[in-house]
Design a protein around this motif. Structure first.
Motif, PDB file in Angstrom:
ATOM      1  N   TRP A  35      -8.558   2.391  -1.655  1.00 55.24           N
ATOM      2  CA  TRP A  35      -8.411   1.516  -2.810  1.00 55.24           C
ATOM      3  C   TRP A  35      -9.802   1.032  -3.202  1.00 55.24           C
ATOM      4  O   TRP A  35     -10.577   0.583  -2.340  1.00 55.24           O
ATOM      5  CB  TRP A  35      -7.499   0.345  -2.482  1.00 55.24           C
TER       6      TRP A  35
ATOM      7  N   ARG B 183       2.050   1.408  -3.597  1.00 60.56           N
ATOM      8  CA  ARG B 183       0.890   1.349  -4.490  1.00 60.56           C
ATOM      9  C   ARG B 183       1.205   0.464  -5.692  1.00 60.56           C
ATOM     10  O   ARG B 183       1.025   0.843  -6.849  1.00 60.56           O
ATOM     11  CB  ARG B 183       0.469   2.738  -4.953  1.00 60.56           C
TER      12      ARG B 183
ATOM     13  N   VAL C 258      -6.531   3.734  -6.829  1.00 58.43           N
ATOM     14  CA  VAL C 258      -6.094   4.264  -5.542  1.00 58.43           C
ATOM     15  C   VAL C 258      -6.378   5.762  -5.569  1.00 58.43           C
ATOM     16  O   VAL C 258      -5.848   6.489  -6.421  1.00 58.43           O
ATOM     17  CB  VAL C 258      -4.608   3.999  -5.291  1.00 58.43           C
TER      18      VAL C 258
ATOM     19  N   THR D 116       0.816  -1.220   0.000  1.00 61.48           N
ATOM     20  CA  THR D 116       0.000   0.000   0.000  1.00 61.48           C
ATOM     21  C   THR D 116       0.843   1.261   0.000  1.00 61.48           C
ATOM     22  O   THR D 116       0.352   2.328  -0.382  1.00 61.48           O
ATOM     23  CB  THR D 116      -0.934   0.008   1.223  1.00 61.48           C
TER      24      THR D 116
END
Length: 387
Positions: free
Chosen positions: A345, A45, A356, A42
């Motif tokens: 997301w 990304r 995102v 995360t």
């Protein structure tokens, strides 16, 4: 002497190996059509890899071990699969039922429980080995088992769940694994379809499909009794067809208010969590499916059933109104916030992409190609009750 010492120190620093990847920024995206998980980072990304061979993931859900290294995947085909996230591999897999729709992990991380439609009931497994610890059939009458929904973890080795066909809530206590104790609460309302537990573990709330309203159980009371809340919120108005069952798992609790999808209505209900009375209704673009609060509670994000499932709306919890409508892609199925809520997301199944989105500017920060994405689950859930 100083120069030599400095050189030695620099040499020592240079020899230190690079740290291994942690798990705090990891997550998984369910690829429902191919029975696979895409593992993501995360912070970067980015997609890191794929794990395949997980069977029918058409209604899959995921929980995580305490350290975030293991994902437990509950497949619709009744499989329970343990996945090593850093290693990107399946560790163990058991076929535990004929039709399963989710599960939970205990507060201490030692037990994993699966809720099953067929056969109706809950099975509890050792989180390290996936060996069966307890089989808890949801038999509410001789020879009759109910489908189980709304399974959540509670403080202690306890799980709460609802019986769709029996109009009941049951709480299982596995403090003694050899002799689980089940407390049953009947006649809670017609057809509980999903449930949540509030972040403090106090209130278990089941949505009711068979009637307007919800059932609430205050688990802090020594002898809790279920009570109805929001009874008749659609009274006097013609009901709409329900195109997709709403979900209550998003922890849509922001400050002292809970935000709940109104079943079959184009509304989000705002409820005071001190009195459990309705205080407002917020009109939205369609029938809400997920109503999810940003971690800081400042926003609530909503996605919808068909024909409005290409939209996402953002509710400002201070103004109590929709402040932004987004169209991130076709068939939005799930939303997941990063741990501190800087981004969300969004899975867009029919566009085969996950967007995102920055939760302040609403700009798209990244687009990840994923085959028919549905559920998105981040390891931050490991530290949160009911997730």
């Amino acid at each position: 002497m100083l120069a030599g010492g400095a050189a030695l120190a620099l040499s020592g620093c240079a020899s230190v190996p690079a740290p291994s990847r942690g798990t705090g920024t990891l997550g998984v995206i369910v690829e429902r059509a191919r029975g696979a998980l895409t593992i993501v980072d995360t912070q970067q990304r980015a997609a890191l890899g794929r794990v395949e061979g997980l069977g029918d993931l058409s209604h899959a859900s995921v929980v995580f071990s305490r350290d975030g290294a293991l994902a437990y995947v509950f497949g619709r085909d009744g499989a329970l699969t343990m996945v090593d996230l850093p290693g990107r591999r399946i560790v163990r897999r058991v076929m535990q039922a004929g039709n399963s729709i989710g599960g939970a992990i205990s507060q201490d991380g030692t037990l994993v429980a699966a809720q099953n439609y067929q056969p109706g009931g809950v099975k509890v497994f050792d989180a390290r080995t996936l060996e069966l610890v307890a089989d808890l059939p949801a038999e509410y009458a001789p020879g009759q088992r109910s489908r189980v929904v709304g399974l959540v973890d509670l403080p202690g080795a306890r799980f709460a769940y609802s019986l769709f066909d029996a109009d009941a809530i049951w709480v299982a206590d596995l403090a003694d694994r050899a002799a689980p104790r089940i407390t049953k609460y009947p006649a809670i309302g017609r057809q509980p379809y999903d449930a949540l537990v509030t972040p403090d573990g106090r209130h278990y709330i089941a949505g009711l499909f068979g009637e307007d309203g919800l059932a609430l159980l205050d688990l802090w009371q020594p002898n809790p009794a279920p009570r109805r809340i929001l009874a008749g919120y659609g009274r006097g108005e013609a009901p709409l067809p329900v195109y997709k069952m709403p979900h209550l798992r998003g922890w849509a609790v922001a400050g002292r208010h809970a935000y709940l999808p109104a079943i079959g209505r184009h509304e989000v209900l705002v409820v005071d969590t001190a009195s459990w009375q309705e205080v407002a209704r917020i009109p939205v673009a369609g029938q809400p499916v997920f109503v999810m609060a940003r971690p800081d509670g400042r926003q609530v994000w909503v996605n919808f059933a068909v024909p409005d499932y290409g939209r996402v709306q953002v509710i400002d919890t201070l103004a109590q109104q929709v402040v932004r409508t987004l169209e991130p892609g076709k068939a939005v199925l799930h939303l997941e916030f990063t741990p501190r809520g800087d981004a969300v997301w969004i899975s867009c199944r029919d566009d085969h992409v996950v967007r995102v989105v920055d939760t302040t500017s609403f700009a798209t920060l990244a687009s990840l190609p994923v085959d028919a994405p549905s559920g998105i689950f981040f390891t931050a859930r490991a530290g949160r009750m009911g997730m």
